[in-house]
Scaffold this active site. Sequence first.
Site, PDB file in Angstrom:
ATOM      1  N   SER A  16     -23.831 -22.678  51.290  1.00  6.08           N
ATOM      2  CA  SER A  16     -23.154 -22.563  50.001  1.00  6.08           C
ATOM      3  C   SER A  16     -23.978 -23.100  48.832  1.00  6.08           C
ATOM      4  CB  SER A  16     -21.801 -23.278  50.043  1.00  6.08           C
ATOM      5  OG  SER A  16     -20.962 -22.692  51.005  1.00  6.08           O
ATOM      6  N   LYS A  64     -10.651 -28.041  57.086  1.00  2.75           N
ATOM      7  CA  LYS A  64      -9.910 -26.892  56.559  1.00  2.75           C
ATOM      8  C   LYS A  64      -8.392 -27.040  56.714  1.00  2.75           C
ATOM      9  CE  LYS A  64     -13.665 -23.584  57.030  1.00  2.75           C
ATOM     10  NZ  LYS A  64     -14.070 -22.232  57.480  1.00  2.75           N
ATOM     11  N   GLY A 128     -12.050 -21.064  70.068  1.00  2.11           N
ATOM     12  CA  GLY A 128     -11.833 -22.181  69.158  1.00  2.11           C
ATOM     13  C   GLY A 128     -10.428 -22.148  68.587  1.00  2.11           C
ATOM     14  N   LEU A 208     -19.165 -16.404  63.909  1.00  2.97           N
ATOM     15  CA  LEU A 208     -19.125 -16.906  62.541  1.00  2.97           C
ATOM     16  C   LEU A 208     -20.411 -17.638  62.163  1.00  2.97           C
ATOM     17  CD1 LEU A 208     -16.119 -16.107  62.829  1.00  2.97           C
ATOM     18  CD2 LEU A 208     -15.535 -18.191  61.594  1.00  2.97           C
TER      19      LEU A 208
END
Length: 248
Positions: A16, A64, A128, A208
């Site tokens: 990011s 998250k 997961g 991912l």
Amino acid sequence: MKTFGLIGYPLSQSFSQSHFTEKFKQENIEARYLNFPITSIDEFPGLINHHPYMGGLNVTIPYKEKVIQYLDELDPIAKEAGAVNVIKFDWSKPHKPILKGYNSDIIGFSKSIQPFIKAHHKGALILGTGGAAKAVGFALKKMGLTYKLVSRTPKNDDQIAYGNLNEKTMKDHQVIINTTPLGMYGDMDAKPTIPYQFCGPDHLFFDLIYNPEITAFLKAGQKQGAAIKNGLEMLHLQAEAAWEIWNQ
């Protein structure tokens, strides 16, 4: 200068910061993007107090879900998914911002995987059970796929243990998504312990992880003839969705 950033731990492989720093440079945006590697979510309120010009935050592993307790509002999609990876700061009131949580992982994942979904793809296994897994599950449900979460310690009927995966399970679930950190740069030989031998050309493996480009998980799927896709495009898509959220 308006500040944007990322909270999580660790952040050594974060995409990011470089993405947004380059974006700000290319588009002449007067802003900065910082990494905030906090070791506990308890540090979150102090972080906000120390950065009074915060415009928005991204949230990654392992916060998250944990960050939700500190937010004032939740977007309906984030609320239903039960996970947040974008926080928007509303400074319309003096002194204290209103923090609202969103989930751009859902947008990024949906747009990235959709072209690879075939008519025979009816069921999925999500490896997961964290915040990313919740976003993936929400997206799959909207696409009409059923799914099971694969966990080392299953907690309900929606979850299955790695040790209970068998030939029938793998044939009934031909989309396999890795949301765990297994196989990331620094531990590239690691991969989830699933019975890869029961997979074939009808399967789709989605990871991912984006670094390395082809993880051990994807290599194992590729060896069985499965289609593979990594998380890089998803990452770009969710980042641009986050920028739109911060500026809407």
